[in-house]
Write an enzyme that holds these catalytic residues in place. Structure first.
Site, short mmCIF file in Angstrom:
data_model
loop_
_atom_site.label_atom_id
_atom_site.label_comp_id
_atom_site.label_asym_id
_atom_site.label_seq_id
_atom_site.Cartn_x
_atom_site.Cartn_y
_atom_site.Cartn_z
N HIS A 64 31.46 36.17 31.65
CA HIS A 64 30.44 36.85 32.48
C HIS A 64 31.08 37.38 33.76
O HIS A 64 31.10 36.69 34.78
CB HIS A 64 29.31 35.87 32.80
CG HIS A 64 28.13 36.51 33.46
ND1 HIS A 64 26.86 35.95 33.41
CD2 HIS A 64 28.00 37.65 34.18
CE1 HIS A 64 26.02 36.72 34.08
NE2 HIS A 64 26.70 37.76 34.58
N ASN A 98 26.84 46.68 33.01
CA ASN A 98 26.19 47.48 34.07
C ASN A 98 27.20 48.23 34.94
O ASN A 98 27.23 48.09 36.16
CB ASN A 98 25.27 46.60 34.93
CG ASN A 98 26.00 45.44 35.60
OD1 ASN A 98 27.03 44.98 35.12
ND2 ASN A 98 25.48 44.98 36.71
N ASP A 318 30.14 34.95 36.81
CA ASP A 318 29.27 36.03 37.30
C ASP A 318 29.94 36.76 38.47
O ASP A 318 29.28 37.12 39.45
CB ASP A 318 27.88 35.50 37.70
CG ASP A 318 26.84 36.61 37.70
OD1 ASP A 318 27.20 37.78 37.42
OD2 ASP A 318 25.67 36.32 38.01
O1 DOR Z 1 23.77 39.29 41.80
C1 DOR Z 1 23.99 39.98 40.81
N1 DOR Z 1 24.95 40.91 40.81
N2 DOR Z 1 23.24 39.81 39.71
C2 DOR Z 1 23.32 40.66 38.67
O2 DOR Z 1 22.59 40.47 37.73
C3 DOR Z 1 24.24 41.78 38.68
C4 DOR Z 1 25.34 41.53 39.61
C5 DOR Z 1 26.09 42.82 39.92
O3 DOR Z 1 26.48 43.49 38.97
O4 DOR Z 1 26.29 43.09 41.09
ZN ZN Z 2 25.97 38.92 36.08
#
Ligand code: DOR
Ligand code: ZN
Length: 452
Positions: A64, A98, A318
């Site tokens: 992720h 994204n 993340d």
């Molecule tokens: O905090 C976040 N940043 N949550 C997400 O779902 C996307 C991510 C981003 O791509 O900056």
């Molecule tokens: Zn994410």
């Protein structure tokens, strides 16, 4: 590729540890032996390294990350972030869709794979993103022998975040949740709840919303409602559901119940939610503004418990880099997300020490679990015949986090003292990190294959 014999190590292999040595040959693990009991063939022509009792973990698989490539390469790119990944003991990553353009069809997937082939320092893979327009393509891709091995899963934003990929049409969600053959990865935050909370916050604070309001705007209710809905949809359609970045105690209870019922559900959280709580908004401010929001001390404790009892299956960083100039903006203009992939393993080693989490369980959370969930071929576990992606750590070594290698140049962990330093990293049996630096060479990552 030269042979290696790593001796005097604690080797984490499946659900046990072995005190002994590990041999590699032609990029693969040749064997793992107690003490110095390796066969003569493992010694022959091998470079022998004494690891001083350090721990060999399977190279971390971070399933992720948001590497911003293509489209936002002023923040990060595959080259810069995959290099930082190696320094943090991460030998494989799977990137989220994204980007700009988003990864939602064959052309955009191929473009990313080609860029990674040329510039990635570690092994790479990609998730496809769901949109209102592509469910038919996703269904085909999940079955196609040509496409299936080239992506991890299907990412669904059931809450809007960076990239504007929100899906809120019921018919589309039904369509996507009924796709067989690939995990459906869901970002769960209920949009209506967030919208209402934001209106209240604006009435109270105008344009000057304090960042500590973030977990009350992107609230626990928003997460719980959306996770409930994802579980209902998965139950209805028999989905292979993978819930991303879980942040609340209540969602953990929902996941426990779903698992008890025999549903095919797995859950991820990030090291950030095991380390940070809402108290940290005071000192870190918008640096820790991310979606879902960092929540309460109680949630942090519940998540640590869930990592111990197996409710949480895997850790993803993340990693979501934004520029410091952007993070200094007022609440409404400040993008959500923080870059953390280089620190994720050390944070987890520290949490492991604090909570009594075993090394095999840690390896499962950081590598083996992701390999299992996404069906990654030949990586994620230390066993003969598997790729020699090795992360050598000294779990007892304390260090203070300094400036990371990310293109954006900052981390919310800078100045924090952690326990568990990355000493060396091997990619396919080749040394790539030593003494805190990436060794001279060129990007050598290869494509992950999702067919195991
Ligand atoms: O905090 C976040 N940043 N949550 C997400 O779902 C996307 C991510 C981003 O791509 O900056
Ligand atoms: Zn994410």
């Amino acid at each position: 590729m030269g042979k290696l014999l790593l001796r005097n190590a604690t080797i984490v292999t499946g659900n046990r540890t072995v005190s002994g040595c590990l041999g590699t040959d032609k990029g693969l693990i040749q064997g793992i032996w107690e003490g110095d009991n390796c066969p003569e063939s493992a010694r022959e022509e091998a470079e022998v390294l004494d690891l001083k009792g350090w721990v060999i973990l399977p190279g971390v698989i971070d399933a992720h990350v948001h590497f911003r490539d293509p489209g936002m390469t002023q923040k990060a790119d595959i080259g810069s972030e995959s290099r930082a990944a190696l320094l943090g003991g991460v030998t494989s990553f799977i990137d989220m869709p994204n980007t700009q353009p988003p990864t939602t069809d064959e052309t955009t997937l191929d473009a990313k794979r080609e860029k990674a082939r040329k510039t990635s320092w570690c092994h790479y893979g990609f998730h496809l993103g769901a949109t209102n327009g592509n469910p038919d393509f996703l269904r085909r891709a999940a079955q196609s022998p040509d496409l299936r091995p080239h992506f991890g899963g299907i990412k669904v934003f059931m809450g809007s975040s960076t990239g504007g990929m929100l899906i809120d049409r019921n018919d589309i969600l039904d369509h996507i949740f009924s796709i067989p053959g690939k995990p459906v990865l869901v970002h769960c935050e209920d949009e209506n709840t967030i919208r209402k909370n934001l209106i209240s916050a604006r009435l109270r604070y105008g344009d000057d919303i304090p960042v500590w309001m973030h977990p009350y705007i992107r609230s626990r209710e928003a997460c719980i409602r959306s996770t409930k809905r994802a579980l209902e949809l998965a139950s209805l359609h028999g989905t292979r559901l993978h819930l991303l970045h879980i942040t609340t105690a209540e969602e953990l209870d929902l996941i426990r119940r779903a698992k008890d019922k025999g549903m095919s559900v797995t859950a991820e959280t990030s090291a950030n939610y095991l380390w940070l709580s809402e108290n940290d908004y005071l000192s870190k401010g918008a640096l820790i503004k991310c979606n879902p929001a960092v929540k309460t001390v109680g949630d942090c404790a519940a998540l640590r418990h869930a990592v111990l009892d197996g409710t949480i299956d895997t850790i993803g960083s993340d990693h979501a880099p934004h520029l410091m100039t952007e993070k200094r903006n007022p609440y409404m203009q400040c993008p959500s997300g923080m870059p953390t992939l280089q620190e994720s393993l050390s944070v987890m080693l520290t949490v492991a020490r604090q909570e009594g989490l075993s090394l095999p369980r840690l390896a499962d959370l950081m590598a083996t679990g992701a390999a299992r969930i996404f069906g990654i071929r030949g990586r994620g576990i230390l066993a003969p015949g598997m790729a020699a992606d090795l992360t050598i750590v000294d779990p007892a070594a304390e260090f203070t986090v300094s400036k990371p290698a990310y293109k954006c140049g900052w981390s919310p962990y800078e100045g924090v003292t952690l326990c568990g330093a990355v000493r060396m990293v091997f990619l396919d049996g080749k040394p790539v990190v030593k003494d805190g630096i990436v060794l001279p060479g060129s990007p050598n990552g290869t494509a992950l294959t999702f067919d195991a």
